[in-house]
Design a protein around this motif. Structure first.
Motif, PDB file in Angstrom:
ATOM      1  N   ARG A  59       0.856  -1.183   0.000  1.00  0.00           N
ATOM      2  CA  ARG A  59       0.000   0.000   0.000  1.00  0.00           C
ATOM      3  C   ARG A  59       0.891   1.231   0.000  1.00  0.00           C
ATOM      4  NH1 ARG A  59      -5.109  -1.527  -1.054  1.00  0.00           N
ATOM      5  NH2 ARG A  59      -5.578  -3.456   0.028  1.00  0.00           N
ATOM      6  N   ALA A  60       0.421   2.299  -0.641  1.00  0.00           N
ATOM      7  CA  ALA A  60       1.242   3.506  -0.758  1.00  0.00           C
ATOM      8  C   ALA A  60       0.377   4.751  -0.847  1.00  0.00           C
ATOM      9  CB  ALA A  60       2.135   3.412  -1.994  1.00  0.00           C
ATOM     10  N   LEU A  61       1.000   5.864  -0.526  1.00  0.00           N
ATOM     11  CA  LEU A  61       0.409   7.176  -0.739  1.00  0.00           C
ATOM     12  C   LEU A  61       0.715   7.617  -2.170  1.00  0.00           C
ATOM     13  CD1 LEU A  61       1.673   8.920   2.520  1.00  0.00           C
ATOM     14  CD2 LEU A  61      -0.554   7.848   2.134  1.00  0.00           C
ATOM     15  N   VAL A  62      -0.011   8.592  -2.646  1.00  0.00           N
ATOM     16  CA  VAL A  62       0.350   9.245  -3.893  1.00  0.00           C
ATOM     17  C   VAL A  62       1.605  10.049  -3.584  1.00  0.00           C
ATOM     18  CG1 VAL A  62      -0.336  11.009  -5.562  1.00  0.00           C
ATOM     19  CG2 VAL A  62      -2.037   9.362  -4.703  1.00  0.00           C
ATOM     20  N   SER A  63       2.642   9.895  -4.378  1.00  0.00           N
ATOM     21  CA  SER A  63       3.869  10.637  -4.105  1.00  0.00           C
ATOM     22  C   SER A  63       4.713  10.775  -5.364  1.00  0.00           C
ATOM     23  CB  SER A  63       4.685   9.968  -2.998  1.00  0.00           C
ATOM     24  OG  SER A  63       5.184   8.733  -3.429  1.00  0.00           O
ATOM     25  N   GLY A  64       5.638  11.705  -5.310  1.00  0.00           N
ATOM     26  CA  GLY A  64       6.554  11.877  -6.417  1.00  0.00           C
ATOM     27  C   GLY A  64       7.326  13.175  -6.302  1.00  0.00           C
ATOM     28  N   ARG A  65       8.269  13.349  -7.210  1.00  0.00           N
ATOM     29  CA  ARG A  65       9.149  14.516  -7.203  1.00  0.00           C
ATOM     30  C   ARG A  65       8.453  15.759  -7.723  1.00  0.00           C
ATOM     31  NH1 ARG A  65      13.061  10.817  -9.625  1.00  0.00           N
ATOM     32  NH2 ARG A  65      12.562  11.715 -11.619  1.00  0.00           N
ATOM     33  N   VAL A  66       8.962  16.895  -7.273  1.00  0.00           N
ATOM     34  CA  VAL A  66       8.641  18.186  -7.884  1.00  0.00           C
ATOM     35  C   VAL A  66       9.747  18.425  -8.899  1.00  0.00           C
ATOM     36  CG1 VAL A  66       8.362  20.660  -7.513  1.00  0.00           C
ATOM     37  CG2 VAL A  66       7.560  19.037  -5.770  1.00  0.00           C
ATOM     38  N   LEU A  67       9.355  18.667 -10.122  1.00  0.00           N
ATOM     39  CA  LEU A  67      10.333  18.848 -11.184  1.00  0.00           C
ATOM     40  C   LEU A  67      10.870  20.275 -11.228  1.00  0.00           C
ATOM     41  CD1 LEU A  67       8.542  16.848 -14.017  1.00  0.00           C
ATOM     42  CD2 LEU A  67      10.317  16.061 -12.433  1.00  0.00           C
ATOM     43  N   PHE A  68      12.015  20.439 -11.846  1.00  0.00           N
ATOM     44  CA  PHE A  68      12.618  21.754 -12.014  1.00  0.00           C
ATOM     45  C   PHE A  68      11.640  22.695 -12.720  1.00  0.00           C
ATOM     46  CE2 PHE A  68      15.943  24.766 -12.265  1.00  0.00           C
ATOM     47  CZ  PHE A  68      15.856  25.390 -13.497  1.00  0.00           C
ATOM     48  N   HIS A  69      11.442  23.856 -12.156  1.00  0.00           N
ATOM     49  CA  HIS A  69      10.586  24.905 -12.702  1.00  0.00           C
ATOM     50  C   HIS A  69       9.115  24.522 -12.681  1.00  0.00           C
ATOM     51  CE1 HIS A  69       9.535  28.397 -15.240  1.00  0.00           C
ATOM     52  NE2 HIS A  69      10.606  28.906 -14.646  1.00  0.00           N
ATOM     53  N   GLU A  70       8.720  23.603 -11.817  1.00  0.00           N
ATOM     54  CA  GLU A  70       7.325  23.191 -11.684  1.00  0.00           C
ATOM     55  C   GLU A  70       6.794  23.723 -10.356  1.00  0.00           C
ATOM     56  OE1 GLU A  70       4.795  19.106 -12.203  1.00  0.00           O
ATOM     57  OE2 GLU A  70       6.608  18.971 -10.978  1.00  0.00           O
ATOM     58  N   SER A  71       5.613  24.311 -10.363  1.00  0.00           N
ATOM     59  CA  SER A  71       5.020  24.788  -9.115  1.00  0.00           C
ATOM     60  C   SER A  71       4.552  23.594  -8.281  1.00  0.00           C
ATOM     61  CB  SER A  71       3.840  25.720  -9.404  1.00  0.00           C
ATOM     62  OG  SER A  71       2.738  24.980  -9.899  1.00  0.00           O
ATOM     63  N   ILE A  72       4.484  23.797  -6.999  1.00  0.00           N
ATOM     64  CA  ILE A  72       3.992  22.736  -6.104  1.00  0.00           C
ATOM     65  C   ILE A  72       2.553  22.394  -6.463  1.00  0.00           C
ATOM     66  CG2 ILE A  72       3.387  22.199  -3.712  1.00  0.00           C
ATOM     67  CD1 ILE A  72       5.939  23.803  -2.931  1.00  0.00           C
ATOM     68  N   HIS A  73       1.747  23.417  -6.755  1.00  0.00           N
ATOM     69  CA  HIS A  73       0.350  23.180  -7.130  1.00  0.00           C
ATOM     70  C   HIS A  73       0.271  22.276  -8.361  1.00  0.00           C
ATOM     71  CE1 HIS A  73      -3.645  24.125  -8.804  1.00  0.00           C
ATOM     72  NE2 HIS A  73      -3.986  24.229  -7.528  1.00  0.00           N
ATOM     73  N   HIS A  74       1.086  22.559  -9.368  1.00  0.00           N
ATOM     74  CA  HIS A  74       1.062  21.740 -10.585  1.00  0.00           C
ATOM     75  C   HIS A  74       1.571  20.328 -10.298  1.00  0.00           C
ATOM     76  CE1 HIS A  74       2.296  20.158 -14.535  1.00  0.00           C
ATOM     77  NE2 HIS A  74       1.177  20.736 -14.911  1.00  0.00           N
ATOM     78  N   ALA A  75       2.600  20.206  -9.474  1.00  0.00           N
ATOM     79  CA  ALA A  75       3.122  18.881  -9.130  1.00  0.00           C
ATOM     80  C   ALA A  75       2.066  18.055  -8.396  1.00  0.00           C
ATOM     81  CB  ALA A  75       4.392  19.007  -8.291  1.00  0.00           C
ATOM     82  N   LEU A  76       1.327  18.678  -7.463  1.00  0.00           N
ATOM     83  CA  LEU A  76       0.235  17.965  -6.783  1.00  0.00           C
ATOM     84  C   LEU A  76      -0.775  17.448  -7.799  1.00  0.00           C
ATOM     85  CD1 LEU A  76      -0.502  20.298  -3.740  1.00  0.00           C
ATOM     86  CD2 LEU A  76       0.143  17.890  -3.602  1.00  0.00           C
ATOM     87  N   GLN A  77      -1.205  18.329  -8.686  1.00  0.00           N
ATOM     88  CA  GLN A  77      -2.191  17.958  -9.697  1.00  0.00           C
ATOM     89  C   GLN A  77      -1.654  16.839 -10.597  1.00  0.00           C
ATOM     90  OE1 GLN A  77      -3.377  21.243 -12.152  1.00  0.00           O
ATOM     91  NE2 GLN A  77      -5.234  20.218 -12.815  1.00  0.00           N
ATOM     92  N   ARG A  78      -0.415  16.961 -11.027  1.00  0.00           N
ATOM     93  CA  ARG A  78       0.180  15.963 -11.931  1.00  0.00           C
ATOM     94  C   ARG A  78       0.244  14.587 -11.270  1.00  0.00           C
ATOM     95  NH1 ARG A  78       5.416  14.362 -12.422  1.00  0.00           N
ATOM     96  NH2 ARG A  78       6.201  16.104 -11.174  1.00  0.00           N
ATOM     97  N   HIS A  79       0.704  14.529 -10.032  1.00  0.00           N
ATOM     98  CA  HIS A  79       0.835  13.227  -9.370  1.00  0.00           C
ATOM     99  C   HIS A  79      -0.521  12.606  -9.047  1.00  0.00           C
ATOM    100  CE1 HIS A  79       5.124  12.905  -9.225  1.00  0.00           C
ATOM    101  NE2 HIS A  79       5.212  14.144  -8.769  1.00  0.00           N
ATOM    102  N   ILE A  80      -1.490  13.425  -8.659  1.00  0.00           N
ATOM    103  CA  ILE A  80      -2.830  12.892  -8.393  1.00  0.00           C
ATOM    104  C   ILE A  80      -3.439  12.346  -9.674  1.00  0.00           C
ATOM    105  CG2 ILE A  80      -5.174  13.503  -7.695  1.00  0.00           C
ATOM    106  CD1 ILE A  80      -3.811  15.487  -5.677  1.00  0.00           C
ATOM    107  N   GLU A  81      -3.338  13.104 -10.760  1.00  0.00           N
ATOM    108  CA  GLU A  81      -3.871  12.627 -12.041  1.00  0.00           C
ATOM    109  C   GLU A  81      -3.137  11.379 -12.515  1.00  0.00           C
ATOM    110  OE1 GLU A  81      -3.932  15.828 -14.878  1.00  0.00           O
ATOM    111  OE2 GLU A  81      -5.538  16.880 -13.807  1.00  0.00           O
ATOM    112  N   LYS A  82      -1.812  11.361 -12.325  1.00  0.00           N
ATOM    113  CA  LYS A  82      -1.017  10.208 -12.763  1.00  0.00           C
ATOM    114  C   LYS A  82      -1.422   8.943 -12.001  1.00  0.00           C
ATOM    115  CE  LYS A  82       3.179   9.870 -11.163  1.00  0.00           C
ATOM    116  NZ  LYS A  82       3.432   8.719 -10.334  1.00  0.00           N
TER     117      LYS A  82
END
Length: 176
Positions: A59-82
């Motif tokens: 079992r795991a949480l949704v998780s992942g890296r924040v990419l260079f020049h990516e906002s935290i908001h966008h990274a949250l959205q990207r990982h949740i959608e992924k």
């Protein structure tokens, strides 16, 4: 913590370059605890992924890296959608203040553990309004009551660091 494919956001580090950076610099990650709240705002359910890894299923949480020049908001959205698919309909926080910060170290016993690297993770509680369907490398996504996710049996199915973040989430929500 999950890895981001090299083609997710354009050019990214090669596996060799990433391994070098992981040995030299802390990496910024996000850990997301998907939740469902009742009409009164009380915790109703916590969502966990079932993923396949080198140790089998866990079992795991949704998780992942924040990419260079990516906002935290966008990274949250990207990982949740992924991980949860486009129909999850996350209610992203307007404030980007995490409920906790996880410090992962490559040395066991020094805190949260990630054998690959020193990493810092901003952890968020994100209400999910839609239907989550596992995407990416997840096998399934399931909702659990606060009582179910607090059991030692379910937490033993998790990476110990994700289980620690989950316990912090439950404590933050007054569900422990």
């Amino acid at each position: 913590m999950s890895d981001v494919a090299a083609d997710d956001m354009g050019p990214w580090l090669s596996p060799e370059e990433l391994a070098f950076v992981r040995r030299k610099v802390p990496i910024l990650y996000l850990d997301v605890v998907p939740i469902r709240l009742d009409d009164a705002g009380k915790l109703e359910a916590v969502g966990l992924l079932m993923i396949a890894n080198s140790n089998g299923l866990s079992r795991a949480l949704v998780s992942g890296r924040v990419l260079f020049h990516e906002s935290i908001h966008h990274a949250l959205q990207r990982h949740i959608e992924k991980d949860l698919g486009l129909m999850a309909l996350p209610q992203l926080p307007t404030s980007l203040i995490p409920f906790t910060i996880g410090e992962y170290f490559p040395t066991p016993g020094e805190g949260l553990y990630d054998e690959r690297q020193h990493a810092v993770s901003l952890a968020y509680l994100v209400p999910i309004a839609g239907d989550a369907t596992p995407a990416s490398d997840a096998v399934e996504f399931s909702w659990f009551t606060p009582g179910e996710v607090a059991t030692p049996e379910l937490q033993e199915e998790m990476n110990p660091s994700h289980a620690a973040i989950l316990r912090r989430a439950l404590a933050h929500l007054g569900a422990l």
